[in-house]
Design an enzyme around this catalytic site. Structure first.
Site, PDB file in Angstrom:
ATOM      1  N   CYS A   1       0.768  -1.471  -0.099  1.00  0.00           N
ATOM      2  CA  CYS A   1      -0.068   0.001   0.012  1.00  0.00           C
ATOM      3  C   CYS A   1       0.707   1.436   0.004  1.00  0.00           C
ATOM      4  CB  CYS A   1      -0.838   0.001   1.163  1.00  0.00           C
ATOM      5  SG  CYS A   1      -2.045  -1.457   1.378  1.00  0.00           S
TER       6      CYS A   1
ATOM      7  N   GLY B   1       0.747  -0.251  -5.152  1.00  0.00           N
ATOM      8  CA  GLY B   1      -0.178  -1.025  -5.026  1.00  0.00           C
ATOM      9  C   GLY B   1      -1.124  -0.690  -6.289  1.00  0.00           C
TER      10      GLY B   1
ATOM     11  N   ASN C   1      -0.832   1.421   5.769  1.00  0.00           N
ATOM     12  CA  ASN C   1       0.024   0.900   4.959  1.00  0.00           C
ATOM     13  C   ASN C   1       0.482  -0.015   6.120  1.00  0.00           C
ATOM     14  OD1 ASN C   1       3.257   1.579   3.443  1.00  0.00           O
ATOM     15  ND2 ASN C   1       1.915  -0.429   3.231  1.00  0.00           N
ATOM     16  N   GLY C   2       0.613  -1.276   5.974  1.00  0.00           N
ATOM     17  CA  GLY C   2       1.142  -2.209   7.029  1.00  0.00           C
ATOM     18  C   GLY C   2       0.323  -3.490   7.059  1.00  0.00           C
TER      19      GLY C   2
ATOM     20  N   TYR D   1      14.135  -2.509  -3.091  1.00  0.00           N
ATOM     21  CA  TYR D   1      13.477  -2.526  -4.310  1.00  0.00           C
ATOM     22  C   TYR D   1      12.034  -1.672  -4.074  1.00  0.00           C
ATOM     23  CZ  TYR D   1       9.610  -4.723  -6.997  1.00  0.00           C
ATOM     24  OH  TYR D   1       8.820  -4.929  -8.068  1.00  0.00           O
TER      25      TYR D   1
END
Ligand code: SF4
Length: 471
Positions: free
Chosen positions: A18, A44, A118-119, A257
């Site tokens: 996300c 995402g 996000n997580g 990345y």
């Protein structure tokens, strides 16, 4: 890899789930959020959403698809207000139904509230089970919805409720909340996932990565600190630290990345970090060869670092198609497995007769690497040596990154020599964990997917959910 909904994942990478964005005190907040999400699209691609407030009403739109598909001019025209939050998602918990798209929004005793996360909560399943036993009903399969329930059950102002709710959560959360009058941005005490603060005119912006600020003419101020909560209202910005302190453990893979090359966190640029990783890789894993090529795009900076140290010629031996997303629908069974060729094309005039070092950022299952090695060899390369700018990924992630189970990670049960044989490379070399840490400035990172040293032990496994909504 083909999922049961027919989508083929042509990438053999760990996947970020996300990106989150928020803006307060700016005209056309929804349009700005739309642009900010566009800059975070790499985090995402399954769904996108925006929640906006004009001070009186909260309006939310979310749907499956890329940002540019979800937000038409018509939709954006209905999202009116000067404060907004947004989210792009690749599912971690809960699958890819639209009901799991974010921001999630609900009304409770204190009014409407929306949240983007996000997580991944390591006790999300336990929280949900507790709430369900207490009579709560859920309309999504996300751990984020459990947080909304907890917020509704607490007392006090919105920031007090959010702090009390998240005190019961463990794991990874970089979250933005929006009520009618308040934007709240909060990062878990370990700071697993990134979250940054910026300025836009007289207003504020928050985002997973700073390039989201740059796109809208904003200015990066600083990272939101692990354990910090920012409350932004018409009266300005207030910072607090409502949670018990914990060791800083930002995800080191962001540098390898996930993050954009033009991002920087805490003053460490992702592009320069990737070059350093490539340079260290060259010192640790030297090889006699003619040219160095990257697997584009994520291997580019590391390959430049590798070439600079070795003095080998840097070439573009693989060209990436930018018209293929990270997911692609396979048209029919009979022409399966063309995925890598769809995305990467060899440049024969560069590769023919050469001893090639190819630099990639990671190997997950080994399927893609094998195809890349074959592609390079079929183009006339004499030798193909693979060098990876991170250590072997041998452990799954529980902190908001989609990873296969441990037994699917090729490095969990195979030595580099065995993996080299599997991907048919003449040789294979990985960066060491020490080299990785050195490249990103030392301590303060989670590197559990390389080391197996998990900062937080996960408490639960997400339960299978049976409710599916298609709109
Ligand atoms: S386990 Fe790996 S991917 Fe997950 S947060 Fe830690 S370093 Fe990042």
């Amino acid at each position: 890899m083909t999922r049961d909904d027919g989508v083929v994942l042509v990438d053999d990478h760990f996947r970020d789930q996300c990106g989150v964005f928020g803006v307060f005190g700016a005209k056309e907040a929804a349009n700005l959020t739309y642009l900010g999400l566009h800059a975070l699209q790499h985090r995402g691609q399954e769904s996108a959403g925006v929640a906006v407030s004009n001070g009186e009403q909260l309006t939310v739109h979310r749907a499956r698809g890329l940002v540019q598909e979800v937000f038409t001019e018509e939709v954006l025209a209905q999202l009116v207000g000067d404060r907004a939050i947004g989210h792009v998602r690749y599912s971690t918990t809960g699958g890819s139904d639209v009901k799991n798209a974010q921001p999630l929004a609900a009304e409770f005793a204190a009014g409407p509230i929306a949240v983007a996360h996000n997580g991944n909560l390591t006790n999300g399943g336990a929280l949900r089970a507790r709430l369900e036993a207490d009579g709560a009903i859920f309309s999504s399969a996300t751990d984020t919805e459990a947080v909304l329930h907890l917020v509704a059950r607490e007392a006090g102002s919105a920031p007090e409720r959010v702090a009390a709710a998240l005190s019961q959560a463990t794991g990874a959360y970089s979250m933005v909340f929006l009520t009618r009058d308040t934007l709240i941005a909060v990062r878990d005490p370990n700071g697993f996932r990134p979250l940054c603060l910026g300025r836009l005119g007289d207003g504020y912006v928050v985002a997973s990565e700073p390039p989201a600020f740059h796109l809208i003419g904003g200015e990066y101020l600083r990272d939101v600190e692990p354990g910090e909560m920012l409350v932004i209202t018409d009266d300005g910005l207030v910072s607090s630290r409502p949670f018990a302190e914990a060791a800083r453990k930002m995800c080191i893979f962001e540098y390898v990345y996930f993050a954009r090359s033009d991002a920087a966190f805490n003053g460490i640029g992702v592009y320069s970090a990737r070059k350093r990783l490539g340079a260290t890789l060259a010192r640790e894993q030297p090889v006699d060869a003619d040219i160095v090529i990257p697997v584009p795009d994520s291997g580019v900076a590391a390959a430049m670092g590798f070439a600079a140290v070795t003095g080998l010629r840097y070439e573009l031996g693989l060209i990436r198609s930018h018209y293929v997303g990270r997911t692609f629908i396979e048209p029919q069974q009979s022409i399966r497995h063309f995925g890598v060729r769809l995305k990467l094309h060899p440049v024969s005039e560069v590769l023919k007769g050469q001893r090639v070092v190819v630099i990639d950022d990671s190997i997950v299952r080994g399927t893609t690497s094998r195809k890349i090695v074959k592609m390079i060899r079929d183009s006339g390369a004499r030798e193909v040596h693979v060098r990876i700018s991170s250590p072997p990924t041998a452990w799954p992630c529980f902190y908001g990154i989609d990873t296969p189970d441990r037994d699917e990670l090729i490095a969990s049960a195979h030595t580099p020599e065995q993996i080299a044989e599997h991907i048919t490379a003449d040789s294979l070399g990985y960066l060491s964990i020490a080299g990785l840490r050195e490249g990103v400035g030392g301590d303060g990172y989670c590197d559990a997917c390389f080391s197996g040293a998990y900062p937080i032990v996960t408490e639960d496994v997400p339960a299978a959910r049976r409710l599916r909504v298609i709109e």
